[in-house]
Structure formats: C-alpha cells, structure tokens
Design a protein around this motif. Structure first.
Motif, PDB file in Angstrom:
ATOM      1  N   THR A  79      -6.940  -1.689  -6.463  1.00  0.00           N
ATOM      2  CA  THR A  79      -7.704  -1.538  -6.920  1.00  0.00           C
ATOM      3  C   THR A  79      -8.278  -2.498  -5.779  1.00  0.00           C
ATOM      4  N   LEU A  80      -8.019  -3.295  -6.077  1.00  0.00           N
ATOM      5  CA  LEU A  80      -8.805  -4.830  -5.589  1.00  0.00           C
ATOM      6  C   LEU A  80      -8.757  -4.873  -4.038  1.00  0.00           C
ATOM      7  N   LYS A  81      -7.963  -4.792  -3.881  1.00  0.00           N
ATOM      8  CA  LYS A  81      -8.013  -4.518  -2.071  1.00  0.00           C
ATOM      9  C   LYS A  81      -8.813  -3.870  -1.896  1.00  0.00           C
ATOM     10  N   LEU A  82      -8.997  -2.292  -1.939  1.00  0.00           N
ATOM     11  CA  LEU A  82      -9.869  -1.829  -2.018  1.00  0.00           C
ATOM     12  C   LEU A  82     -11.342  -2.023  -2.191  1.00  0.00           C
ATOM     13  N   HIS A  83     -11.498  -3.022  -3.799  1.00  0.00           N
ATOM     14  CA  HIS A  83     -13.025  -3.049  -3.178  1.00  0.00           C
ATOM     15  C   HIS A  83     -13.133  -4.308  -2.113  1.00  0.00           C
ATOM     16  N   ARG A  84     -11.441  -5.108  -1.274  1.00  0.00           N
ATOM     17  CA  ARG A  84     -12.287  -6.273  -0.659  1.00  0.00           C
ATOM     18  C   ARG A  84     -12.639  -5.403   0.650  1.00  0.00           C
ATOM     19  N   ALA A  85     -12.006  -4.642   0.880  1.00  0.00           N
ATOM     20  CA  ALA A  85     -12.344  -3.562   1.946  1.00  0.00           C
ATOM     21  C   ALA A  85     -13.777  -2.827   2.572  1.00  0.00           C
ATOM     22  N   SER A  86     -14.050  -2.859   1.091  1.00  0.00           N
ATOM     23  CA  SER A  86     -16.039  -2.353   0.622  1.00  0.00           C
ATOM     24  C   SER A  86     -16.962  -3.629   1.508  1.00  0.00           C
ATOM     25  N   LEU A  87     -16.313  -4.830   0.673  1.00  0.00           N
ATOM     26  CA  LEU A  87     -17.204  -5.740   1.088  1.00  0.00           C
ATOM     27  C   LEU A  87     -16.948  -5.888   2.117  1.00  0.00           C
ATOM     28  N   HIS A  88     -16.150  -6.109   3.290  1.00  0.00           N
ATOM     29  CA  HIS A  88     -15.939  -5.917   4.436  1.00  0.00           C
ATOM     30  C   HIS A  88     -16.750  -5.278   5.347  1.00  0.00           C
ATOM     31  N   VAL A  89     -16.444  -4.595   4.463  1.00  0.00           N
ATOM     32  CA  VAL A  89     -17.104  -2.897   5.741  1.00  0.00           C
ATOM     33  C   VAL A  89     -18.669  -3.050   5.382  1.00  0.00           C
ATOM     34  N   GLU A  90     -19.496  -4.108   4.315  1.00  0.00           N
ATOM     35  CA  GLU A  90     -20.400  -3.870   3.918  1.00  0.00           C
ATOM     36  C   GLU A  90     -21.150  -5.430   4.799  1.00  0.00           C
ATOM     37  N   LEU A  91     -20.302  -6.137   4.970  1.00  0.00           N
ATOM     38  CA  LEU A  91     -20.757  -7.517   6.113  1.00  0.00           C
ATOM     39  C   LEU A  91     -20.553  -6.921   7.259  1.00  0.00           C
ATOM     40  N   GLY A  92     -19.413  -5.682   7.638  1.00  0.00           N
ATOM     41  CA  GLY A  92     -20.305  -5.224   9.942  1.00  0.00           C
ATOM     42  C   GLY A  92     -18.505  -5.522   9.874  1.00  0.00           C
ATOM     43  N   ASP A  93     -17.440  -6.436   8.904  1.00  0.00           N
ATOM     44  CA  ASP A  93     -16.838  -6.654   9.858  1.00  0.00           C
ATOM     45  C   ASP A  93     -15.583  -5.370   9.392  1.00  0.00           C
ATOM     46  N   TYR A  94     -15.908  -5.203  10.443  1.00  0.00           N
ATOM     47  CA  TYR A  94     -14.329  -3.319  10.394  1.00  0.00           C
ATOM     48  C   TYR A  94     -13.559  -3.507  10.704  1.00  0.00           C
ATOM     49  N   GLN A  95     -12.603  -5.011  11.345  1.00  0.00           N
ATOM     50  CA  GLN A  95     -11.889  -5.036  11.536  1.00  0.00           C
ATOM     51  C   GLN A  95     -10.838  -5.550  10.773  1.00  0.00           C
ATOM     52  N   LYS A  96     -11.915  -6.580   9.714  1.00  0.00           N
ATOM     53  CA  LYS A  96     -10.273  -6.664   8.387  1.00  0.00           C
ATOM     54  C   LYS A  96     -10.706  -5.214   7.092  1.00  0.00           C
ATOM     55  N   ALA A  97     -12.084  -5.185   7.146  1.00  0.00           N
ATOM     56  CA  ALA A  97     -11.911  -3.493   6.005  1.00  0.00           C
ATOM     57  C   ALA A  97     -10.523  -2.990   6.584  1.00  0.00           C
ATOM     58  N   ALA A  98     -10.974  -2.607   8.155  1.00  0.00           N
ATOM     59  CA  ALA A  98      -9.291  -1.281   8.502  1.00  0.00           C
ATOM     60  C   ALA A  98      -7.963  -2.323   8.065  1.00  0.00           C
ATOM     61  N   GLU A  99      -8.031  -3.789   8.195  1.00  0.00           N
ATOM     62  CA  GLU A  99      -6.939  -4.135   7.577  1.00  0.00           C
ATOM     63  C   GLU A  99      -6.347  -3.465   6.521  1.00  0.00           C
ATOM     64  N   SER A 100      -7.336  -3.668   5.316  1.00  0.00           N
ATOM     65  CA  SER A 100      -7.483  -3.564   4.259  1.00  0.00           C
ATOM     66  C   SER A 100      -6.547  -2.285   3.605  1.00  0.00           C
ATOM     67  N   PHE A 101      -7.466  -1.686   4.295  1.00  0.00           N
ATOM     68  CA  PHE A 101      -6.615   0.079   4.372  1.00  0.00           C
ATOM     69  C   PHE A 101      -5.725   0.729   4.718  1.00  0.00           C
ATOM     70  N   ASP A 102      -5.022  -0.331   5.251  1.00  0.00           N
ATOM     71  CA  ASP A 102      -3.986  -0.109   6.658  1.00  0.00           C
ATOM     72  C   ASP A 102      -2.694  -0.734   5.073  1.00  0.00           C
ATOM     73  N   GLN A 103      -3.157  -2.088   4.864  1.00  0.00           N
ATOM     74  CA  GLN A 103      -2.595  -2.500   3.562  1.00  0.00           C
ATOM     75  C   GLN A 103      -2.649  -1.972   1.962  1.00  0.00           C
ATOM     76  N   ILE A 104      -3.130  -0.703   1.800  1.00  0.00           N
ATOM     77  CA  ILE A 104      -3.142  -0.247   0.995  1.00  0.00           C
ATOM     78  C   ILE A 104      -2.782   1.079   1.589  1.00  0.00           C
ATOM     79  N   TYR A 105      -2.992   1.368   2.526  1.00  0.00           N
ATOM     80  CA  TYR A 105      -1.461   2.359   2.589  1.00  0.00           C
ATOM     81  C   TYR A 105      -0.338   1.958   2.578  1.00  0.00           C
TER      82      TYR A 105
END
Length: 884
Positions: free
Chosen positions: A210-236
């Motif tokens: 859940t925490l990693k999901l929050h961080r990924a959402s935060l990166h998506v809002e900021l437009g940093d798709y690279q870090k958001a994608a890495e967070s979702f990859d870690q969740i998987y």
C-alpha cells in the motif's frame, strides 16, 4: 680473524633464539595454569550457587521473594549465570536489547498516570505530566506519542503532527506512525513532508504494498512516469498476483518513452506463465505492439495465445479483433474480413468499441467501403451522442465521392457538435462544390441574435468568431464580388494581426520578470506550514520548476542587495529614500494575433492585396494606406517582388486620390526607384508631392539623391526646377531647365518650361536686359510650337505668354487660332501595375475633355475684348464657347 668474528656473532644469535624459545614455553605453561585455576574457581562458584538454591527452597518461591528487590531481567540473568547452553540460533553482535536506558519506577508511574488522564479526558493534567516526563527522559518516544494523541483529541492538528514527528524519529522503524504522518501531511497539503514520511514508512516496512502504491500515485501526479513505473514494478515483484500493478507499470513505461522496457516486463510475464496467463496482459502487449507498428509480433503473440492458452477454446473477442486488425495492416484483407465477420453476430451495444476499433483501422488504411459498413452498424444500433460517428461516416462518403450523403451526415454531426470547426469548413466546401453559395454563407455567417446568446464559462469564444471560419467566409464573399461584406469580415482580423505584430519586437529581448512573479516561483522552495517544528523537506515538484525557483530566489536576493545599497547611499547623502516598485506592475499580457501566419503565408499575401483594393474601391483610403504601410514594414522580406511592387503601386495610386497624400510618399518613392526612367512614375511622384501643403524634407533629400545617382535622368531635374518655379525663384528654375535642355534639346516640354521660366524672369525688377530675356523666352516657345507641329496646346501657350507680357494684339490672334482647332482627349498615363478599379473610380463631377483648351482660350479672349471696350464681342465669345 674475520672468520672468527663472524663465527662468534652467529653463535651469539643462535643462543638468543634458544633463550626466547624457553621463555615462551614457560609463559605458555603459566597461562595454562592460570586458566585451569580460573576454571576451577568458576566451577566452585557454580557449586556454591546451586547449593544455596537447594537450601532456600524451590525456584518458584525464590522468584517470589526476590521480586521486590530486583527486576525480572536481573533475576533471569542471575539464574542463567554460568549456564551457557549452546543455542542453535546464530549469535547476534552488539548489546542485548533492554540492557540500557531502563525506565525508572518514577517515570513508569508518571507515564501510567498520563495515560489514565488521557483516558478520562483530563487533557491538561495529561499534558503537564507528559511535559515533566519529557524533561526527565527527553529521548523516550512514548510521551511524545501520547502528547500527539492528546492534541489530536483537542483538535490541534499541527501540534499533534509535530509530536508525532518527534516520536517517529525516536522510533524510526515504526511504519504505522510514519503512515499516520503521511496521511496527516496529505490532509494539510504539505506535499514535501508527505513525501518524506512516505519514504520513511517504506524504509521501515519495505514489503508494504500500500505504501508503494501511494508513492507511485504521487509520482504520477507530478508527471514523473519513470519513477511511478518503477514503483509499480516493485509492487508487482512483491505480489506477483497483482496483475493491475504490472499493467499499470507497463503503461507508464510506455508513456515515459521506455517502450522496450514496457514490452520486456510484459513478455517476461508471458514467458513465466507457460500454461495459463491473464488475458488482459496479452491484450495490453498486443496493443503496444500494434501502436509501435509491430503487427507481425502482435500476430505472433495472438497465435501463441491461441495455441497455448486457448487450445480447443474460442479466442476472446478482443483478441480476435486485434488479430483482424493485424491482418488488415499486413494486407491480408480476406483473412481480416473472416475475423471481422464475428462482429455481425449478437447485439452491437455489447461490443461497440470493438466495431469502432475495426472500422477506424480500415479507414486509416483507406478501405472506406469496409469501414463504412461497420460505421453504419454502429449508427443503427448505438444510442446517445453520435456526433463523431457521423463525422467518420461523412468522411467515408466524402472519399467515396458521394457528396450528397456526406453533406447529410455532416449536417447531422453539426447538430451535436456545432463548435467543430473542421466539420463546418468541410461542409461549406462541399456546398460550394455543389454551387450552393447562399447555403454556405448561412452556414458560416454568425446567427442573427448572436449578441443575446449566453455562452457557458468554459467556452473561450463561439464558432462564428473563429479565424478559419471568417477566412472561409471572406473567400466566398470575394468570389461573389460582395466587396462590402468581404471588407467587413476580414478587415478587423488583418488590422488586429498587423497591430499585434508591431508590438512584438523582431529581436528577442530578455524578459524582465516582476517581483510578484519571482515570489510566486520561490513559493515552490518555501514550506507552506511555517508553524511546523520540522521544516526544510525537499520540495516535491518537477525539476524545471525547481530550477526556475532557484533562479528566482537568487535574483530576489540580488535585487534586495541592490535595494539596500541604494537605500544606504540615499540616507548617507541626506536624500529622502523612496522605494522603486515599478517592477511590481503586472506584466503585459502577451496578445496572440488572430491570423498567426498572416505575413508568412502567400495565400494571405494575396488576401491583403485584395483587401486593400476593396478598401480603395470603397474610398476608404486611410484604412487601405494603413494596411499597406504596415504590411510593407513588417513583411518586406517575406513578400515576393511582384506582390511588393503591386502593393506599392496600389499605395501610390491611393496616395494621389487622398486629400493628404503624405502617407503615400514611401509608395511613390519606391515606384520611382524601381522605374527611374518611367515618365508615368515621375508624373505620379510629382502629383503626390505637389499636393503636399508643407514641403516635406524627405522629398528634397530623395530628389538630391536621385540627381546625384542618375546623372542622365531628366525628370528629376525638371521636378527640381518646378520646385524653384513654385517658390518664384525663376533664375534657379531657368538654370535647371537649361540643364535639362542640354540633355534633351528636342523635347517639347523642356522648351516650354525654359520659355516660361525666361519670360517670368524677364518680368522681374532686377534684370537689366529684360527685352533680350523676353525674346529668348518667346524663341523657346516658338521652338515648342515647331516640335508640337502647331498643336492647340502650343498655340495656347504662346497666346498666354503674349497676354502675360501685355502684347494683347498678338495674344488675341493666337487665341483665335486656338478656337479654330478641335482636339481629341488623350488617356492619362498609367502607373506600372496600376489597378483599373482605382483609376476608374474618379471624384464626383469629373468629366473627360481635359485636352481641349478652347474654353480657356475663349475666356482669356473675352477678358481682352472686355478690357479694350468691345463688350459685345466679349459676350459673343462667351456665348459661343463657354455656355453649357
């Protein structure tokens, strides 16, 4: 001797080594003896402890008796002293937990009291008690946490967050506390603190999805798709059953420009599930292949899924349609039609998006017949807003050259999408091709009651104010020769565009930002919550905004330094200090021209020329000259030579039709420069200059330049002499006329000008040989008569000269000769590239016949008769020649 000495040294070394060996053996024996004695002492001590424990009773009773005097840890340590059993667990290095910073009974009691106060709602007593605990044990996290609970219950969120933050830093591995702080930071809008707490929570509990999901959402809002994608990859990676995280990460990798990485993680999933896989992952991977035009790979993937995952089963409909689209792009239309035939089964509403996807792919590859079939399926079965569907159907009919059907569906589309400019323009073009100009005009013209129409706030402007619509409407007006409508529609757009272009400098000047804008940028670096104990968190913003904020901060510091320096200098000199806040004014709003490519597009250049001609034909000369001058000044390097010359010629024609022709001076000057040996050009130039009331210095400067540059050009010499004549400086005028006579002695006009100048000079007071000068002047006039072959004009000039000097008898005879001759009118000399519309549009009251001089001769002859007393003859002459 040397050998003996060496031998003694060698023996001495060997003896020393033997002594050292004996000493080491003795020390070893001694150490072993002491270790044995120590072991025996420890064993004796153990036997005594065991004996004393047996004497005192059972172990349970001993624990009950010793509780008041020692802690449980001390008892257990005493019990296990000397009994060191080998543990199967690996040994841990460092100090054992709980062996340091033990709480005193007083602090433990105070913490209990504070907890009871909090539970019973006695918050003031709880706060005072906890403050005392913090004074005694400042590194203890429990009082801070309890204070956070107390202030939270009191509704003081900021104080509660501050105490929670202190407690979290004292227990950095408590992920629940960091999670609480993250939630509160989000509620307070402190994104920097929220990001910090979230990172700490993830460090405390790296496996919390859940925490990693929050961080990924935060990166998506900021437009940093690279870090958001890495967070979702870690969740998987943490939860492989979370397919949504895998798909979201792949989409974000694709959005961030890492297409290969997106494909790789999806292919790894497919390879890792050889027997069963999620259909949505297959569908997503196929879509990514198709978007990157790798239709062969997408087809291979679908074939693999069909053989492995759906062996003996029916392939899902979405994958079947994708397979058909791949065959369409690979030019296997027969196979694609077979696969698409499944769409005709069942209800259209069940798979409308798949039908639309298939039809779009067919239309993009110009298979309009097949695409139209599926669009019509949607048109028959779909409900609701079908405006875009009607546009696609109309486009298919348009490419199939069925205009009537295309017009029908475009009208249906505009009923739902009235603001769609492209659809409106396309429909107008089709109506023009069908020769329905009036219908096209009504389609593009604004509504009759458009002033009373209330627009929603999200609309910037209605469709009838769109520049493309106005241009299309102007094209129709111009084709139908509706001059006034054409001018009214296009003139405001052209003038506004040219005016905006004059405001924008050609050279880009470094923009000076106001203090207000700088402070707005610096806000990114400042903490929003100034009352928080913890500040200075890293701002959560894109790197571009952070760099702008850093530059703005440095600039503000520099301005503050300069301001303080000026203030100190002013105070030191005794002057009053006044703050200069001129840069705090709001910045000027950047205006966009209505027609952005007006000066760059050749079609627009033609439009400007037609507009100026139309304005001139409507006698709106000032507006036409304004457009011409602005266009020539702004687009002189973008206009073709033909269009530039046409514009300047048009400006010259307009200039001598206006009451104040000084605004057209540049145009006539350009015409003369381009055609220096053209009499028509010089005639136009002189006509404009002669009508300027105040003598323009630009004219004399230009004329002197032309005289020095074109030595063999006679017209500027004559014009220069005319200027002396108008100023009554006949001597200099005669000099210039004679200079022109040397170059063209057989020119009738030059002989006439020399003769008139000499006669005017002879009538002066300073000339001594007046009769000689008069005779010379008459000689030039008779020479003009010879060159003109006794024309009416030459006879009239001689008669006028005799009349002027008082030889009325000779003047009357020549006037009679003029009355005996009839002359046809000659056309006025035309300018190069002259517009016939402007020439034909003469002033009211103008009549042809300017070449016949009988009326002028009759009037002058009547004056002679009247002065000599022959009144009857004077009346008869007027009656015969000057009566309408």
């Amino acid at each position: 001797m040397l050998r003996r000495k060496k031998k003694k040294k060698r023996n001495k070394k060997e003896n020393n080594k033997k002594k050292m060996t004996r000493m080491m053996m003795t020390a070893s024996k001694t150490r072993m003896k002491f270790e044995r004695l120590e072991y025996e002492a420890l064993a004796e001590k153990k036997r005594k402890l065991l004996a004393s424990s047996h004497c005192e009773g059972s172990m349970k009773k001993a624990r009950q008796d010793d509780t008041s005097g020692a802690s449980m840890d001390e008892i257990m340590e005493a019990m296990n002293f000397g009994v060191r059993r080998k543990s199967r667990k690996p040994k841990k290095r460092g100090r054992r937990k709980g062996s340091k910073n033990k709480l005193s009974p007083e602090i433990t009691r105070m913490l209990g009291d504070a907890t009871l106060h909090y539970a019973h709602g006695h918050y003031e007593e709880a706060i005072s008690t906890l403050h005392e605990v913090i004074r005694l044990a400042p590194n203890l996290p429990d009082p801070y946490h309890t204070l956070g609970l107390v202030h939270n219950r009191l509704g003081e969120d900021k104080k509660a967050s501050n105490f929670y933050m202190i407690a979290a830093h004292l227990t950095p591995k408590d992920s629940s506390l960091w999670r609480l702080l993250f939630t509160k930071s989000i509620e307070q809008g402190n994104i920097g603190q929220a990001s910090y707490c979230l990172s700490k929570a993830i460090m405390a509990d790296p496996k919390d999805v859940t925490l990693k999901l929050h961080r990924a959402s935060l990166h998506v809002e900021l437009g940093d798709y690279q870090k958001a994608a890495e967070s979702f990859d870690q969740i998987y990676q943490l939860s492989p059953e979370n397919i949504e995280a895998l798909k979201t990460g792949a989409k974000l990798y694709q959005k961030g420009g890492q297409l290969e990485h997106s494909i790789r993680i999806l292919e790894d999933y497919v390879k890792g599930h050889p027997s069963e896989a999620d259909t949505s992952v297959i569908d997503l991977l196929a879509s990514i292949f198709m978007e990157s035009n790798s239709y062969d790979k997408a087809l291979q993937l679908i074939e693999h899924a069909k053989l492995v995952y759906y062996s003996g089963k029916e392939l899902p409909l979405n994958l079947t349609i994708k397979e058909g689209i791949c065959h369409v792009n690979l030019k296997n239309m027969e196979k694609a039609e077979v696969l698409f035939s499944i769409l005709q089964r069942g209800s259209v509403n069940d798979h409308a998006h798949l039908i639309a996807e298939a039809a779009d792919s067919l239309m993009s590859l110009e298979h309009y017949d097949s695409a139209l079939k599926y669009y019509l399926m949607l048109e028959g079965g779909a409900k609701g807003d079908n405006g875009f569907l009607y546009l696609k159907i109309a486009r298919c009919y348009l490419f199939l050259k069925e205009r009537v059907q295309a017009i029908f569906f475009l009208y249906k589309a505009l009923q739902m999408l009235e603001d769609n400019i492209d659809a409106r323009l396309t429909l107008a073009s089709l109506l023009l091709e069908e020769a329905k100009e009036e219908e096209a005009i009504s389609l593009l013209a604004p509504p009759k009651d458009f002033d009373s129409i209330e627009l929603p706030p999200e609309k910037s402007k209605p469709w009838w104010l769109n520049e493309k619509v106005k241009l299309k409407l102007c094209t129709i007006y111009r084709a139908k020769a509706m001059v006034e409508d054409f001018v009214d529609a296009i003139f405001p757009l052209v003038r506004e565009s040219l005016y905006v272009e004059t405001l924008h400098p050609k050279v880009k000047v470094k923009k000076r930002l106001s203090r207000r804008v700088l402070f707005e940028r610096v806000k990114v670096l400042n903490d929003r919550e100034t009352e928080n104990v913890f500040r200075g968190f890293r701002p959560v913003a894109p790197s571009s905004d952070l760099s702008k904020a850093a530059r703005a901060k440095r600039l503000l510091q520099k301005k503050a330094t300069i301001r303080e320096k000026k203030k100190a200098e002013a105070l030191a000199s005794g002057a009053d200090w006044q703050s200069d806040d001129s840069d705090d004014d709001p910045p000027e709003v950047h205006r966009e021209p209505p027609l952005p490519n007006l000066l760059k597009d050749e079609e627009h250049h033609r439009l400007i020329i037609d507009l100026c001609k139309s304005l001139a034909s409507l006698q709106r000369y000032w507006e036409a000259l304004e457009i011409i001058n602005l266009t020539l000044r702004l687009a002189h390097s973008m206009l073709s030579v033909e269009k530039e010359e046409e514009l300047r010629s048009l400006g010259a024609q307009i200039a001598y039709n206006t009451t104040d022709p000084k605004h057209g001076f540049d145009c006539v000057r350009y015409i003369v420069q381009q055609h220096p040996y053209s009499l028509a050009a010089w005639n136009c130039y002189y006509k404009v200059i002669s009508r300027v009331d105040n003598r323009d210095s630009r004219h004399f400067k230009f004329l002197r330049g032309m005289l020095s540059k074109l030595v063999d050009c006679v017209p500027p010499i004559i014009i220069y002499a005319h200027q002396f004549t108008m100023a009554s400086n006949h001597q200099h005028a005669a000099t210039k006329y004679l200079e022109a006579y040397k170059r063209l002695p057989e020119n009738a006009l030059i002989n006439l000008c020399v003769g008139t100048a000499l006669i005017n000079l002879a009538l002066g007071f300073r000339l001594q040989n007046k009769h000689q000068c008069l005779a010379q002047g008459l000689a030039f006039l008779y020479n003009n008569l010879r060159l003109c072959e006794n024309s009416q004009e030459a006879l009239y000039n001689i008669a006028r000269a005799y009349h002027h000097v008082g030889l009325v008898t000779l003047a009357a005879s020549y006037y009679e000769k003029v009355l005996a001759i009839r002359v046809k009118d000659y056309p006025i000399p035309k300018l190069p590239c002259e517009n016939p519309d402007i020439v034909g549009n003469q002033k009211p009251g103008y009549k042809p016949g300017y070449c016949d001089l009988r009326r002028e001769a009759a009037y002058n002859l009547h004056l002679i008769y009247k002065k000599s007393g022959a009144l009857d003859l004077a009346r008869q002459v007027l009656k015969d020649h000057c009566t309408i």
